[in-house]
Design a protein around this motif. Structure first.
Motif: not given
Length: 533
Positions: A443, A446-447, A459, A496, A498
């Motif tokens: 994560p 991703c952020q 994702t 998910a 972000y």
């Protein structure tokens, strides 16, 4: 009814074999991974032993069957997703005449110079050859890492070995040959050889381009589609793979083609970003186009009538592996010697990478001014330079390793932003980006990517398995279980999301300007230090 496919994701450092159920959804039943060696030579060569891939297929197939509890008779097809632009030269029995040359191999500098980088040039290529190649293939072999120059390198430097060549194959095509005895090449692999006539109604290896580069056309195999059943498992192959003789074998595709399919990014205008050993930005387009100055081209895809406008980063996750092995482990005391791993430090983390991500999670955006360049094995886009290397820039007395590790994640993402901006000079990229590959498991990464791009990032479930999912989808189309590759969009949904932190983006905008200038400011020094290596 559920149907079962085994998909082989053949990467740079290992193979991941996935047993996948295709019904109303795509479901991973079991998976297994086996690693193999990458031989990095002092002269710029990067090679692998094809037998290692074949052995890894056998080992992992047995494991997934055991873990799933399914009999070999339940497997209705096998397919492939593989690294591209390798060179596997085989004799008429399908036996390699030498080790395979990886897409990372960059020793063919002289062959590139003599073959295309001479005379009046545009973007490093002879203008007449460039225009001819663009008109026929939609791309041009202007990189030292393009397979045609590897082929010419073997011809020049290993003539006795070259005389034994029967066919030129790519990575998955060698494995298909082992499975079926057939010598084939899928359309996307043929395009990646940069010898493929993409003009409508032709779609074959171009005699004219082969003559221009000095390629013997008898060395080139039959071209097939990704969804074609190219043969069936022979008795010997079936016994070796623990599968049933006669199991259908499908063409599959290269990672560039099928990772987008497995990500659900299949329609024109869809953009996905991949971070595995290598990394890239790819946008689906409906026509061929090329930006020779930025080394970006629209690559033939597995989905008929579409292309992947593709910009590659040679080392993405490989940079994080380097950090883990050479920078992180001794400081955060996971272990002092690699053979003594402390279980106490490992738990509750699933991997050492998870522990490393947790250790750096509180480092602020911009890594307190430290910038890393992810060019550990040269770079291809938006500049081609085999001499470029990684660096940490702006280290001070108060800089710690946690900031340096954090800067590596940011440096990879900065380069991917550079790709995205280069693509937008020619095409419209999607506002929401699908992010896949091993990098998308964290994560934090991703952020950071969302913040650096200033865009929403999505994702999917099991983002590190999307190549195998793509391979399963083309096999499912070939078997008639799915109507078309486009069906992947409905089957593969985001798991998910972000959203960008715009305060962080302001910091990244500042650092990104410096990041881009680092190559320009150090290009001559890279040449001085690394030319000929």
């Amino acid at each position: 009814m559920a149907a079962y496919v085994i998909a082989y994701d053949v990467g740079t450092t290992g193979i991941k074999t996935c047993l996948i159920e295709v019904s109303g959804t795509i479901k991973l039943i079991a998976s297994a991974t086996e690693h193999y060696e990458l031989h990095v030579l002092e002269n710029g060569g990067v090679e692998q032993d094809p037998e290692d891939w074949w052995h890894a297929m056998s080992v992992t197939t047995k494991r997934v069957l055991e873990r799933s509890g399914l009999p070999a008779s339940s497997i209705q097809g096998i397919s492939f997703c593989a690294q591209m632009q390798g060179l596997v030269l085989v004799d008429r029995h399908g036996v390699p005449v030498r080790r395979a040359m990886s897409y990372m191999d960059h020793r063919a500098r002289l062959e590139l110079k003599e073959g295309i980088a001479n005379g009046i040039q545009i973007a490093g290529a002879n203008v007449f050859k460039l225009l001819k190649s663009l008109a026929i293939t939609g791309a041009v072999a202007s990189s030292v890492k393009d397979p045609v120059w590897k082929y010419k390198w073997v011809e020049r430097n290993e003539p006795a070995i070259f005389s034994k060549v029967y066919k030129w194959l790519d990575v998955k095509e060698y494995l298909i040959c082992q499975c079926t005895g057939e010598f084939v090449m899928t359309q996307d692999s043929a395009f990646a050889a940069l010898l493929y006539d993409t003009r409508k109604g032709k779609e074959c290896f171009s005699e004219s381009v082969c003559t221009m580069y000095g390629v013997d056309m008898t060395h080139l195999p039959r071209i097939v589609r990704s969804t074609d059943m190219v043969g069936r498992l022979t008795a010997n192959a079936a016994a070796y793979l623990h599968l049933q003789e006669g199991t259908p074998v499908f063409g599959g595709g290269g990672d560039v083609s099928l990772i987008g399919v497995g990500a659900g990014a299949v329609e024109p205008g869809s953009t996905h970003i991949y971070s595995g050993t290598s990394g890239w930005v790819s946008t689906v387009v409906s026509r061929q186009l090329v930006d020779a100055s930025a080394m970006i081209a629209a690559i033939v895809g597995a989905n008929a009538g579409t292309y992947n406008y593709f910009a590659e980063l040679e080392t993405a996750g490989k940079c994080l592996e380097w950090v883990k092995d050479h920078l992180a482990l001794d400081e955060i005391n996971i272990y002092l010697e690699k053979k003594h791993v402390s279980e106490a430090y490992e738990s509750p983390y699933e991997s050492l990478y998870d522990y490393m991500m947790d250790a750096i999670k509180n480092v602020p955006a911009g890594s307190n001014g430290v910038i890393f360049t992810p060019w550990l094995h040269g770079n291809r886009s938006p500049f081609e330079d085999a001499n470029a290397r990684g660096m940490f820039f702006n280290i001070g007395l108060d800089t710690g390793k946690t900031e340096m590790i954090h800067a590596v994640l940011e440096g990879i993402c900065y380069h991917l932003r550079w790709h995205l901006e280069a693509q937008e000079k020619k095409v419209n990229t999607s506002r929401v980006i699908r992010f896949v590959g091993g990098g998308a498991l964290a994560p934090l990464t991703c952020q950071i990517l969302s913040d650096i791009l200033g865009r929403e990032v999505e994702t999917v479930e099991n983002p590190h398995n999307v190549g195998a999912v793509g391979a399963a989808i083309v096999a499912a189309v070939g078997l008639g279980w799915l109507g078309k590759v486009d069906d992947a969009k409905q089957l593969i949904q985001a798991s998910a999301r972000y959203m960008p932190n715009m305060a962080n983006k302001a910091v990244h905008d500042r650092n990104f300007k410096v990041f881009k200038a680092l190559y320009k400011n150090n290009k001559k020094d890279f040449l001085l230090l690394n030319a000929g290596r």
